[in-house]
Scaffold this motif. Structure first.
Motif, mmCIF file in Angstrom:
data_model
loop_
_atom_site.group_PDB
_atom_site.id
_atom_site.type_symbol
_atom_site.label_atom_id
_atom_site.label_comp_id
_atom_site.label_asym_id
_atom_site.label_seq_id
_atom_site.Cartn_x
_atom_site.Cartn_y
_atom_site.Cartn_z
ATOM 1 N N GLY A 200 19.459 11.732 -6.659
ATOM 2 C CA GLY A 200 19.998 12.555 -5.638
ATOM 3 C C GLY A 200 18.723 12.905 -5.273
ATOM 4 N N ARG A 201 17.473 13.053 -5.866
ATOM 5 C CA ARG A 201 16.511 13.592 -5.245
ATOM 6 C C ARG A 201 15.594 12.924 -4.928
ATOM 7 N N GLY A 202 15.711 11.747 -4.958
ATOM 8 C CA GLY A 202 14.980 10.723 -4.298
ATOM 9 C C GLY A 202 14.473 9.840 -5.350
ATOM 10 N N ARG A 203 15.011 9.864 -6.162
ATOM 11 C CA ARG A 203 13.591 9.476 -7.224
ATOM 12 C C ARG A 203 14.164 7.799 -7.578
ATOM 13 N N THR A 204 14.676 6.861 -6.911
ATOM 14 C CA THR A 204 14.749 5.734 -6.890
ATOM 15 C C THR A 204 13.229 5.224 -7.547
ATOM 16 N N PRO A 205 13.110 3.617 -8.112
ATOM 17 C CA PRO A 205 12.226 3.267 -9.194
ATOM 18 C C PRO A 205 11.066 3.099 -7.974
ATOM 19 N N LEU A 206 11.084 2.336 -7.247
ATOM 20 C CA LEU A 206 10.010 2.377 -6.527
ATOM 21 C C LEU A 206 9.499 2.614 -5.630
ATOM 22 N N ARG A 207 10.080 4.506 -5.134
ATOM 23 C CA ARG A 207 9.803 5.732 -4.360
ATOM 24 C C ARG A 207 8.837 6.078 -5.760
ATOM 25 N N ARG A 208 9.343 6.759 -6.941
ATOM 26 C CA ARG A 208 8.551 6.446 -7.797
ATOM 27 C C ARG A 208 7.369 6.032 -8.287
ATOM 28 N N ALA A 209 6.968 4.705 -8.251
ATOM 29 C CA ALA A 209 6.585 3.453 -8.463
ATOM 30 C C ALA A 209 5.473 3.998 -6.773
ATOM 31 N N LEU A 210 5.770 3.999 -5.838
ATOM 32 C CA LEU A 210 4.818 3.943 -4.273
ATOM 33 C C LEU A 210 4.177 5.608 -4.897
ATOM 34 N N ARG A 211 4.674 6.547 -5.804
ATOM 35 C CA ARG A 211 3.730 8.137 -5.233
ATOM 36 C C ARG A 211 2.975 7.563 -6.609
ATOM 37 N N THR A 212 2.911 6.547 -7.558
ATOM 38 C CA THR A 212 2.140 6.478 -8.917
ATOM 39 C C THR A 212 1.018 5.752 -8.092
ATOM 40 N N LEU A 213 1.371 4.749 -7.869
ATOM 41 C CA LEU A 213 0.343 3.909 -6.904
ATOM 42 C C LEU A 213 -0.671 4.761 -5.944
ATOM 43 N N ASP A 214 0.281 5.639 -5.249
ATOM 44 C CA ASP A 214 -0.767 6.580 -4.416
ATOM 45 C C ASP A 214 -1.448 7.514 -4.971
ATOM 46 N N ALA A 215 -0.647 8.168 -6.039
ATOM 47 C CA ALA A 215 -1.573 9.140 -7.376
ATOM 48 C C ALA A 215 -3.452 8.514 -7.749
ATOM 49 N N GLU A 216 -2.446 7.462 -8.428
ATOM 50 C CA GLU A 216 -3.688 5.785 -8.989
ATOM 51 C C GLU A 216 -4.793 5.867 -8.134
ATOM 52 N N ALA A 217 -4.765 5.685 -6.558
ATOM 53 C CA ALA A 217 -5.787 5.571 -5.618
ATOM 54 C C ALA A 217 -6.691 7.032 -5.269
ATOM 55 N N ARG A 218 -5.453 7.831 -5.204
ATOM 56 C CA ARG A 218 -6.687 9.407 -4.981
ATOM 57 C C ARG A 218 -7.857 9.566 -5.941
ATOM 58 N N ARG A 219 -6.816 9.404 -7.430
ATOM 59 C CA ARG A 219 -8.172 9.009 -8.195
ATOM 60 C C ARG A 219 -9.092 8.192 -9.217
ATOM 61 N N ALA A 220 -8.951 6.836 -8.112
ATOM 62 C CA ALA A 220 -9.894 5.888 -8.681
ATOM 63 C C ALA A 220 -11.559 5.626 -8.882
ATOM 64 N N GLY A 221 -11.856 6.762 -8.023
ATOM 65 C CA GLY A 221 -13.086 6.931 -8.289
ATOM 66 C C GLY A 221 -13.698 5.374 -8.324
ATOM 67 N N GLY A 222 -15.083 4.915 -9.130
ATOM 68 C CA GLY A 222 -15.463 4.118 -9.242
ATOM 69 C C GLY A 222 -14.567 2.196 -9.205
ATOM 70 N N PHE A 223 -13.097 2.964 -9.503
ATOM 71 C CA PHE A 223 -12.214 1.533 -9.780
ATOM 72 C C PHE A 223 -12.319 0.951 -8.316
ATOM 73 N N ARG A 224 -12.025 -0.307 -8.132
ATOM 74 C CA ARG A 224 -11.054 -0.944 -7.113
ATOM 75 C C ARG A 224 -10.207 -1.763 -8.042
ATOM 76 N N ARG A 225 -8.775 -1.136 -6.707
ATOM 77 C CA ARG A 225 -7.260 -2.455 -7.194
ATOM 78 C C ARG A 225 -7.474 -3.160 -7.131
ATOM 79 N N LEU A 226 -7.502 -4.298 -7.695
ATOM 80 C CA LEU A 226 -7.018 -5.817 -7.811
ATOM 81 C C LEU A 226 -5.750 -6.381 -7.644
ATOM 82 N N PHE A 227 -4.829 -5.392 -8.830
ATOM 83 C CA PHE A 227 -3.246 -6.369 -8.437
ATOM 84 C C PHE A 227 -2.625 -4.870 -9.253
ATOM 85 N N PRO A 228 -1.729 -4.694 -8.321
ATOM 86 C CA PRO A 228 -0.995 -5.317 -7.304
ATOM 87 C C PRO A 228 -1.714 -4.655 -6.303
ATOM 88 N N LEU A 229 -1.613 -6.072 -5.201
ATOM 89 C CA LEU A 229 -1.728 -5.554 -4.180
ATOM 90 C C LEU A 229 -1.586 -6.632 -2.974
#
Length: 120
Positions: free
Chosen positions: A75-104
């Motif tokens: 009901g609040r738009g929290r499907t597993p895919l949307r949660r995963a995308l929000r998590t990926l976006d949050a991780e990207a903002r906090r990545a610092g010197g890390f570079r994502r290799l997978f999933p990409l």
């Protein structure tokens, strides 16, 4: 996120370069996982407040834990895919010197390194 896999990693800093590299690595790692400092006094105060509210509900004959009206995940738009995308976006903002290799996008060659495919 891929880090060095080592059976016996050393965080000792024998040289100034070691200290700089390892301290930056640890700072970026703690930022990436969004580790927040623990405030013991605030946690105890919150626990006391929650316990008092539960006791109050029990005294009125209500369940101790209530789910808010309309709080369903779908009901609040929290499907597993949307949660995963929000998590990926949050991780990207906090990545610092890390570079994502997978999933990409285009990172399918790394799928062979996993024992079992797990969808988001």
């Amino acid at each position: 996120w891929l880090l060095e896999v080592n059976l016996s990693p050393s965080l000792g800093a024998d040289t100034p370069l070691d200290l700089k590299v390892k301290s930056c690595l640890l700072a970026d790692l703690l930022t990436l996982v969004a580790l927040a400092p623990h405030d013991r006094a605030a946690a105890r105060a919150k626990e006391r407040t929650l316990r008092a509210a539960a006791i109050e509900r029990l005294s009125r004959g209500e369940p101790t834990h209530r789910r808010h009206k309309g709080a369903s995940d779908a009901g609040r738009g929290r499907t597993p895919l949307r949660r995963a995308l929000r998590t990926l976006d949050a991780e990207a903002r906090r990545a610092g010197g890390f570079r994502r290799l997978f999933p990409l996008a285009g990172g399918g060659e790394y799928l062979l390194l996993f024992a079992q495919h797990r969808p988001l």
